[in-house]
Design an enzyme around this catalytic site. Sequence first.
Site, PDB file in Angstrom:
ATOM      1  N   THR A 134       0.979  -1.243   0.063  1.00  8.43           N
ATOM      2  CA  THR A 134       0.302   0.401   0.237  1.00  8.43           C
ATOM      3  C   THR A 134       0.848   1.169   0.172  1.00  8.43           C
ATOM      4  O   THR A 134       0.138   2.622   0.441  1.00  8.43           O
ATOM      5  CB  THR A 134      -0.919   0.059   1.396  1.00  8.43           C
ATOM      6  OG1 THR A 134       0.075  -0.240   2.240  1.00  8.43           O
ATOM      7  CG2 THR A 134      -1.858  -1.293   0.787  1.00  8.43           C
ATOM      8  N   GLU A 135       2.357   1.403  -0.316  1.00  9.50           N
ATOM      9  CA  GLU A 135       3.020   2.369  -0.218  1.00  9.50           C
ATOM     10  C   GLU A 135       2.228   3.823  -1.190  1.00  9.50           C
ATOM     11  O   GLU A 135       2.573   4.620  -0.184  1.00  9.50           O
ATOM     12  CB  GLU A 135       4.766   1.881  -0.008  1.00  9.50           C
ATOM     13  CG  GLU A 135       5.045   0.379   0.439  1.00  9.50           C
ATOM     14  CD  GLU A 135       4.974  -0.669   0.267  1.00  9.50           C
ATOM     15  OE1 GLU A 135       5.951  -1.287   0.883  1.00  9.50           O
ATOM     16  OE2 GLU A 135       4.590  -1.102  -0.025  1.00  9.50           O
ATOM     17  N   VAL A 136       2.141   3.282  -2.194  1.00  6.84           N
ATOM     18  CA  VAL A 136       1.871   4.456  -2.937  1.00  6.84           C
ATOM     19  C   VAL A 136       1.068   5.255  -2.679  1.00  6.84           C
ATOM     20  O   VAL A 136       0.883   6.483  -2.665  1.00  6.84           O
ATOM     21  CB  VAL A 136       1.086   4.551  -4.531  1.00  6.84           C
ATOM     22  CG1 VAL A 136       2.851   3.152  -5.354  1.00  6.84           C
ATOM     23  CG2 VAL A 136       0.671   3.209  -4.660  1.00  6.84           C
TER      24      VAL A 136
END
Length: 258
Positions: A134-136
């Site tokens: 989910t980094e973005v």
Amino acid sequence: MDNMVLYQVADRVATITINRPEKRNALNPQLISELTEALIDASEDDLVKVIILKANGDAFSAGADLEYLQQLQNNTFEENVADSNKLKKLFTTIYYLPKVVIAQVEGHAIAGGCGLANVCDIVFATPESKFGYTEVKIGFVPAIVSCFLVRKVSETVAKEILLTGKSFSAQQALEYKLINFVTNSSEINLKVKEFALSLCNESSGNSLSITKQLITQTTNPSLEKSLETAVQINARVRESDDFKKGIASFLNKEKINW
């Protein structure tokens, strides 16, 4: 200070348990260090043939500790490179460890936690488990974890997972070939232990080690170079305005307007 990692050995199987349930087993420097040390200890323990990696609480790991990442915004680039290298060491320790590492995923495995599970050799999960990079969504990048992901799935799947940042079910992870087995929560302890014992009792330890080495060293000759690039990217992104905005908004429970 309580140990963030628990270690026990029985029947030639080492069980390494992440023990930071109050923070959903988020990765911070102490946890990363203790986990790396426990894996190395298991690697060097003559009484250990197979390793199980699991977690206490309702999440396998929520990924990087965001409060810690916020503190790192005052670091120099060189300090962030050094910090990123510690995470790289944890992942490469598992990947190159001469013993089989089985992940037992119960609950969410998100971002770095998803990468932690997927770098293991065999992955079991419960139907309720959720995965995702989910980094973005918070202005970060899946730098180090992506180096291992793209070696497990097709480029098409990797782009979908990494660019959307979406969460997905254990069944979807199985279809992506990110994990090996989906097992009911009431049975997962038994099934993982049975699998570990079958490796202990039916396979040569030397053969297991060399076969794992064969796979890791012959199929991924460029991995180390990719990881070096990923560490640099990881450190550089921490200096970006989007990263600072995303982390602050998430911690303050504010909607992020990209």
